[in-house]
Scaffold this motif. Structure first.
Motif, short mmCIF file in Angstrom:
data_model
loop_
_atom_site.label_atom_id
_atom_site.label_comp_id
_atom_site.label_asym_id
_atom_site.label_seq_id
_atom_site.Cartn_x
_atom_site.Cartn_y
_atom_site.Cartn_z
N THR A 1 -24.54 -109.28 -3.54
CA THR A 1 -23.21 -109.55 -3.01
C THR A 1 -22.20 -109.80 -4.14
O THR A 1 -21.08 -109.29 -4.11
N PHE A 2 -22.62 -110.56 -5.13
CA PHE A 2 -21.72 -110.82 -6.26
C PHE A 2 -21.76 -109.68 -7.28
O PHE A 2 -20.77 -109.46 -8.00
N GLN A 3 -22.87 -108.97 -7.33
CA GLN A 3 -22.92 -107.80 -8.21
C GLN A 3 -21.89 -106.75 -7.79
O GLN A 3 -21.10 -106.28 -8.61
N LEU B 1 -23.20 -119.19 -13.92
CA LEU B 1 -22.05 -118.34 -14.20
C LEU B 1 -21.35 -117.91 -12.91
O LEU B 1 -20.12 -117.85 -12.85
N VAL B 2 -22.14 -117.61 -11.88
CA VAL B 2 -21.57 -117.22 -10.60
C VAL B 2 -20.80 -118.38 -9.99
O VAL B 2 -19.70 -118.19 -9.45
N LYS C 1 -17.41 -107.57 -14.70
CA LYS C 1 -18.41 -106.50 -14.81
C LYS C 1 -19.59 -106.90 -15.69
O LYS C 1 -20.75 -106.83 -15.27
N ILE C 2 -19.29 -107.30 -16.92
CA ILE C 2 -20.35 -107.50 -17.91
C ILE C 2 -21.10 -108.80 -17.70
O ILE C 2 -22.33 -108.85 -17.82
N VAL C 3 -20.37 -109.87 -17.39
CA VAL C 3 -21.01 -111.19 -17.30
C VAL C 3 -21.56 -111.44 -15.89
O VAL C 3 -22.69 -111.93 -15.75
N ILE C 4 -20.79 -111.11 -14.87
CA ILE C 4 -21.22 -111.41 -13.50
C ILE C 4 -22.04 -110.26 -12.91
O ILE C 4 -23.22 -110.44 -12.56
N ALA C 5 -21.45 -109.09 -12.80
CA ALA C 5 -22.12 -107.98 -12.10
C ALA C 5 -23.41 -107.55 -12.77
O ALA C 5 -24.45 -107.42 -12.11
N LEU D 1 -19.34 -120.81 -11.65
CA LEU D 1 -18.11 -120.91 -12.44
C LEU D 1 -17.12 -119.84 -12.01
O LEU D 1 -15.91 -120.11 -11.86
N PHE D 2 -17.63 -118.65 -11.78
CA PHE D 2 -16.80 -117.53 -11.34
C PHE D 2 -16.12 -117.84 -10.00
O PHE D 2 -14.93 -117.59 -9.82
N ILE D 3 -16.88 -118.40 -9.06
CA ILE D 3 -16.33 -118.74 -7.75
C ILE D 3 -15.22 -119.77 -7.89
O ILE D 3 -14.16 -119.66 -7.25
N ILE D 4 -15.43 -120.76 -8.75
CA ILE D 4 -14.42 -121.81 -8.96
C ILE D 4 -13.13 -121.21 -9.52
O ILE D 4 -12.03 -121.51 -9.05
N ILE D 5 -13.27 -120.34 -10.54
CA ILE D 5 -12.09 -119.74 -11.15
C ILE D 5 -11.35 -118.86 -10.14
O ILE D 5 -10.12 -118.88 -10.05
N GLU D 6 -12.11 -118.09 -9.36
CA GLU D 6 -11.50 -117.23 -8.34
C GLU D 6 -10.77 -118.08 -7.29
O GLU D 6 -9.67 -117.73 -6.85
N TRP D 7 -11.38 -119.18 -6.89
CA TRP D 7 -10.75 -120.04 -5.89
C TRP D 7 -9.44 -120.63 -6.42
O TRP D 7 -8.41 -120.62 -5.74
#
Length: 482
Positions: free
Chosen positions: A239-241, A425-426, A205-209, A428-434
């Motif tokens: 889309t990522f928000q 950051l997005v 929420k805070i960092v990505i959205a 990095l987020f995609i990598i962690i989610e994957w």
């Protein structure tokens, strides 16, 4: 009260401490949760508590009445009374002005002069969520899938349970209500897992959205002056928000519930890694998708009939889903567009071909899987444009610009350079989610990391970066408007 606020940071530990001080006193624990839930919801506007209490009394009373009668006609009357009462309140607060505006426009189109005053009302936070949750109780009692409760406190707590009250998951009475009727014991492993999921939800929420929202909002609000490539970037930011915002809320809700000994259903299962639209809708907003499936799609006949019935039912469920999100033609078109995506898979019998986790046990997907993921993601981004646009013409204009020659220009507007950190950051987020896609949430498997130092470095990094962005442009959750 926002999950990402100082108010909630004080509220949660206080409720948590008093709740477990009442250990083995089920009645008083439920009363505490009920009072805490009313405080949590009333923090926005205490007047809207009357709507929750109204729905609670109506469906509790109807549940008791259904228990006392076996007459089919009377049972149908009671069911329709619940539907009319709950959906009637929802229609007035959420859809009345939409219908008035469109009826007036229809009369004007045919040259007639007809006007009716719209209502100056505020949409109560979370009304679509708790309305559907309490309806699930009445419908399941009517069907005989659930015995009605005779405890008004238990039922009121089920309806207003604060972690998922305003934005889901939309829990079924068959799953959540019985959890209020049994004694709960504190479980350290479950509690720490809940905290871990809360941490990941706050990061989303805070960092990505919220960071993506800064750029998505500007680009959508100034789209007429921007190139197609820039508008496509804006659609990607949105889309990522929306994913970070909504799934982040669900993570916080599920994690918070676990602190109190409750298990809520998974609401998101890494939907942007889907290989077709059918899989996407099995992984996106699961509580709503399955609600419509069980209480609307299947009763309409589902996919059991001929082609015409399949087409009809598919469009009904997706259009109603779009309309559930808001009183606007953009949401209806968004729903219809997803129906158009889904229908070829259904008619070809391929809507359930991707039931497993993509690239399970492998670091990378096969080339064919990768192409399917990119194609599905692209269709999803296109549909989100209608979801975010201010109007249908606005959405069409954005799509037209995206498919123009300006798509091949370099994205640019003054201030876009600051988005580089958000893009990183997005990624990095995609990598962690994957890497975490085989779990209930992305960082769940951190508990299995043998190195204590590495594990706590990961937690510290998330806490630090959340702290960096916490007090900059804080916003409420998108789905509070639905």
């Amino acid at each position: 009260m926002l999950f990402n606020s100082l108010d909630f940071a004080l509220f949660l530990p206080i409720v948590f401490i008093f709740y477990w001080l009442l250990n083995n006193r089920l009645k008083y624990q439920n009363i505490l949760i009920l009072l805490a839930s009313y405080l949590f919801y009333g923090w926005w506007d205490w007047r809207f508590l009357s709507l929750i209490i109204f729905s609670t009394i109506v469906d509790f009373s109807i549940g008791l009445a259904l228990k006392k009668t076996v007459d089919l006609n009377k049972r149908k009357y009671l069911l329709w009374s619940s539907l009319f009462a709950n959906l009637g309140v929802l229609a007035v607060f959420k859809y009345f002005n939409f219908f008035i505006e469109n009826v007036s426009n229809a009369f004007s189109f045919f040259g007639a002069d007809w006007s009716m005053s719209s209502l100056n009302i505020i949409l109560p936070v979370g009304i679509s969520f708790y309305t559907f949750q309490t309806l699930s109780y009445t419908i399941d009692v009517y069907r005989g899938n659930l015995k009605p409760t005779t405890n008004i406190i238990t039922f009121a707590t089920f309806v207003s349970f604060f972690p998922q009250l305003v934005a889901g998951p939309i829990e079924r009475a068959t799953n959540l209500l019985p959890q209020f009727e049994i004694k709960r014991k504190f479980n350290y492993e479950e509690a720490t897992d809940g905290l871990r999921q809360i941490l990941w939800g706050l990061f989303k929420k805070i960092v990505i959205a919220d960071n993506c929202a800064l750029y998505a909002n500007y680009i959508f609000e100034n789209s007429e002056t921007l190139s197609g490539s820039t508008q496509l970037l804006g659609a990607l930011f949105f889309t990522f928000q929306i994913y970070g915002d909504f799934s982040g809320y669900s993570d916080i809700a599920i994690g918070t519930a676990r602190l109190f000994g409750f298990n809520l259903m998974q609401n998101f299962a890494f939907p942007y890694f889907s290989r077709d639209i059918a899989e996407f809708w099995r992984r996106w907003h699961i509580s709503l998708s399955t609600w419509f499936r069980d209480y609307l799609y299947i009763p309409l006949g589902g996919s059991r009939g001929g082609t015409s019935m399949k087409v009809r039912n598919t469009f009904i469920i997706f259009i109603v889903s779009g309309f559930w999100h808001g009183a606007s033609w953009t949401f209806i078109i968004w729903g219809a567009l997803n129906a158009a995506y889904f229908l070829p898979l259904l008619l070809a019998g391929k809507n359930r071909q991707n039931l497993d986790i993509v690239a399970k046990g492998r670091l990378f997907p096969h080339v064919r899987e990768g192409i399917k993921i990119v194609a599905t993601f692209s269709l999803t981004v296109l549909a989100w444009i209608f979801f975010r646009a201010e109007s249908t013409p606005h959405a069409i204009s954005i799509i037209a610009d995206i498919f123009s020659n300006s798509l091949f220009s370099t994205p640019y507007y003054a201030g876009l350079g600051m988005a580089k950190s958000t893009i990183l950051l997005v990624l990095l987020f995609i990598i962690i989610e994957w890497l975490g896609r085989e779990n209930q949430y992305a960082i769940q498997k951190l508990v299995k990391v043998k190195s204590t130092g590495l594990r706590w470095c990961s937690y510290s990094f998330l806490i630090f970066i959340i702290g960096v962005y916490m007090f900059t442009d804080r916003s409420q959750f998108i789905y509070f408007d639905f």
